[in-house]
Design an enzyme around this catalytic site. Structure first.
Site, PDB file in Angstrom:
ATOM      1  N   HIS A  15       0.846  -1.184   0.000  1.00 43.58           N
ATOM      2  CA  HIS A  15       0.000   0.000   0.000  1.00 43.58           C
ATOM      3  C   HIS A  15       0.884   1.236   0.000  1.00 43.58           C
ATOM      4  CE1 HIS A  15      -3.646  -2.269   0.686  1.00 43.58           C
ATOM      5  NE2 HIS A  15      -2.943  -3.014   1.524  1.00 43.58           N
ATOM      6  N   ALA A  16       0.343   2.324  -0.505  1.00 43.23           N
ATOM      7  CA  ALA A  16       1.012   3.616  -0.511  1.00 43.23           C
ATOM      8  C   ALA A  16       2.403   3.550  -1.142  1.00 43.23           C
ATOM      9  CB  ALA A  16       1.038   4.200   0.903  1.00 43.23           C
TER      10      ALA A  16
END
Length: 85
Positions: A15-16
């Site tokens: 994620h991110a």
């Protein structure tokens, strides 16, 4: 075609920032690169939306497949990103 199974060790999964690094590294490959969560359907590892849509978290298993002359190098780099914790 080369393939690798990896247990994600990154605290935030893919994620991110790790997802962005993962997609950036995959995009540098001349061939097709896919990633799947567990035994699920593979998606393009060159698409940030597809990678984040897998919802890969710490300790999830992913399967990365790469084609092309640089397949092993691409898999090494993607595994390194997934293991960064």
């Amino acid at each position: 075609m080369a393939q690798r199974r990896i247990t994600v060790q990154s605290e935030v999964g893919l994620h991110a920032r790790p997802a962005a690094l993962f997609v950036e590294a995959a995009a540098k490959s001349g061939g097709e690169v896919t990633v799947a969560k567990g035994e699920g359907q593979g998606v393009s590892a060159k698409s940030i939306l597809a990678v984040m849509g897998l919802d890969v978290r710490k300790d999830d298993e992913i399967v990365i497949t790469a084609e092309g002359d640089d397949a092993e190098q691409v898999l090494d780099r993607l595994a390194e990103i997934a293991d960064a914790g």
